[in-house]
Design an enzyme around this catalytic site. Structure first.
Site, PDB file in Angstrom:
ATOM      1  N   HIS A  51      45.677  33.091  34.019  1.00 27.21           N
ATOM      2  CA  HIS A  51      46.927  32.907  34.768  1.00 27.21           C
ATOM      3  C   HIS A  51      48.013  33.878  34.273  1.00 27.21           C
ATOM      4  O   HIS A  51      48.779  34.412  35.074  1.00 27.21           O
ATOM      5  CB  HIS A  51      47.409  31.453  34.687  1.00 27.21           C
ATOM      6  CG  HIS A  51      46.429  30.487  35.310  1.00 27.21           C
ATOM      7  ND1 HIS A  51      46.514  29.131  35.144  1.00 27.21           N
ATOM      8  CD2 HIS A  51      45.329  30.700  36.094  1.00 27.21           C
ATOM      9  CE1 HIS A  51      45.507  28.548  35.799  1.00 27.21           C
ATOM     10  NE2 HIS A  51      44.775  29.469  36.373  1.00 27.21           N
ATOM     11  N   HIS A  75      44.837  29.565  44.959  1.00 28.69           N
ATOM     12  CA  HIS A  75      44.633  29.590  43.513  1.00 28.69           C
ATOM     13  C   HIS A  75      43.411  30.438  43.156  1.00 28.69           C
ATOM     14  O   HIS A  75      43.407  31.124  42.119  1.00 28.69           O
ATOM     15  CB  HIS A  75      44.508  28.184  42.918  1.00 28.69           C
ATOM     16  CG  HIS A  75      44.477  28.215  41.424  1.00 28.69           C
ATOM     17  ND1 HIS A  75      45.630  28.294  40.677  1.00 28.69           N
ATOM     18  CD2 HIS A  75      43.444  28.302  40.547  1.00 28.69           C
ATOM     19  CE1 HIS A  75      45.301  28.401  39.399  1.00 28.69           C
ATOM     20  NE2 HIS A  75      43.987  28.402  39.282  1.00 28.69           N
ATOM     21  N   ASP A  86      43.449  33.458  40.453  1.00 28.28           N
ATOM     22  CA  ASP A  86      42.501  33.651  39.347  1.00 28.28           C
ATOM     23  C   ASP A  86      41.839  35.030  39.431  1.00 28.28           C
ATOM     24  O   ASP A  86      41.656  35.708  38.406  1.00 28.28           O
ATOM     25  CB  ASP A  86      41.391  32.585  39.396  1.00 28.28           C
ATOM     26  CG  ASP A  86      41.817  31.250  38.802  1.00 28.28           C
ATOM     27  OD1 ASP A  86      42.791  31.210  38.030  1.00 28.28           O
ATOM     28  OD2 ASP A  86      41.158  30.240  39.109  1.00 28.28           O
ATOM     29  N   HIS A 100      35.186  32.333  37.908  1.00 26.86           N
ATOM     30  CA  HIS A 100      35.343  33.237  36.756  1.00 26.86           C
ATOM     31  C   HIS A 100      34.086  34.061  36.429  1.00 26.86           C
ATOM     32  O   HIS A 100      34.212  35.245  36.133  1.00 26.86           O
ATOM     33  CB  HIS A 100      35.810  32.462  35.529  1.00 26.86           C
ATOM     34  CG  HIS A 100      37.160  31.848  35.721  1.00 26.86           C
ATOM     35  ND1 HIS A 100      38.288  32.596  35.990  1.00 26.86           N
ATOM     36  CD2 HIS A 100      37.561  30.563  35.724  1.00 26.86           C
ATOM     37  CE1 HIS A 100      39.317  31.786  36.137  1.00 26.86           C
ATOM     38  NE2 HIS A 100      38.909  30.551  35.988  1.00 26.86           N
TER      39      HIS A 100
HETATM   40 ZN   LIG Z   1      43.071  29.166  37.563  1.00 26.26          ZN
END
Ligand SMILES: [Zn+2]
Length: 287
Positions: A78, A235, A239, A262
């Site tokens: 973040h 969001h 990311d 991720h």
């Molecule tokens: Zn996040």
């Protein structure tokens, strides 16, 4: 030509970290040209540092963790996202613990830190990376594809079982203005089934409805109302902007992301990091 940028002065933010549940403080400090983004653990002897690069990533399961020796830092995405979107090439991020505060689960507090610190241009030219050819990572249901382009544009879809607004799609060009208005307020989401598992593993000690929204059985449970109806996919883009910055430079191009997370985001950043190294060595040999 665009110049490199850093913060004008320092700014700090303190709060509870998500997984350890500890109170931690984070400071952003100016750094010289060609430093990149460096995290510094001031709570450890010798104040060890780790450069924010895909090649330093050691874990991608619950956020992006980087490490270099004793300098381990959890959940960097973040802060990295806000720094990337605001075009900060060089900064030291000082922390007095292993994980930054989760705050409200968005990157808004880090945007506010950068705005409070101010932004200054530096001597050297900015080295923005623009891949000359398409590159992609394919993880089955997850795909992240990057095509050449002059601006950073991201189109993203996501789908969660039990989410009332599903599937979600959003696309935008990433500039400080669009990031401020359309992305930085989008909060972390967690599925209830995952949350139960995380708690049983001793994680999420700092978790609360102040820090994330929960997707459960056809509903989204969160503090106040949703900030955007498609807050989940926004969001995901937030990311991705942070993880991509782990290639070591600001990047431009057209990104198409399908159910990103991720692991694949960092894999793509790793490909870009290698491409940057290859380009640099070719230039070196050509001299
Ligand atoms: Zn996040």
């Amino acid at each position: 030509m665009e110049k490199q940028k850093t913060v004008r002065t320092s700014a700090q933010y303190a709060g509870i970290s998500l997984h350890a549940g500890a109170r931690t403080k984070v400071r952003i400090l100016p750094a010289p040209c060609d430093t990149g983004i460096v995290f510094r653990r001031i709570d450890l002897p010798g104040k060890p540092e780790v450069r924010a690069l895909a090649s330093k990533v050691v874990d991608v399961r619950r956020g992006t963790t980087i490490a270099d020796g004793a300098a381990v830092v959890f959940t960097v995405e973040h802060i990295m996202s806000a720094l990337h979107a605001y075009g900060i090439d060089n900064a030291v991020v000082e922390m007095d613990g292993m994980e930054p505060p989760i705050a409200d689960g968005s990157s808004l507090p880090f945007v506010e830190m950068i705005e409070e610190a101010g932004i200054v241009e530096q001597e050297a030219e900015a080295a923005v990376f623009a891949p000359a050819r398409p590159c992609w990572v394919d993880g089955g249901a997850t795909k992240v594809i990057m095509l050449p382009g002059e601006k950073l544009e991201i189109a993203c879809t996501t789908s969660f079982a039990g989410c009332p607004f599903d599937p979600q799609f959003f696309q935008t060009e990433i500039t400080p203005e669009t990031y401020r208005q359309e992305l930085c307020g989008a909060r972390t989401f967690v599925q209830y089934s995952d949350l139960k598992m995380l708690i049983s593993m001793g994680l999420c000690k700092g978790g609360s409805l102040d820090a994330a929204a929960i997707i459960h059985d056809g509903a989204i449970i969160c503090r106040d109302s949703l900030r955007y109806q498609n807050e989940v996919v926004r969001h995901k883009i937030l990311d991705l902007v942070g993880d991509l910055y782990l290639c070591g430079r600001r990047v431009v191009g057209k990104v198409v992301a399908i159910k990103p997370g991720h692991p694949r985001n960092v894999e793509l950043a790793g490909l870009l990091e290698k491409m940057i190294a290859e380009t640099a060595s070719k230039q070196e040999n050509g001299k």
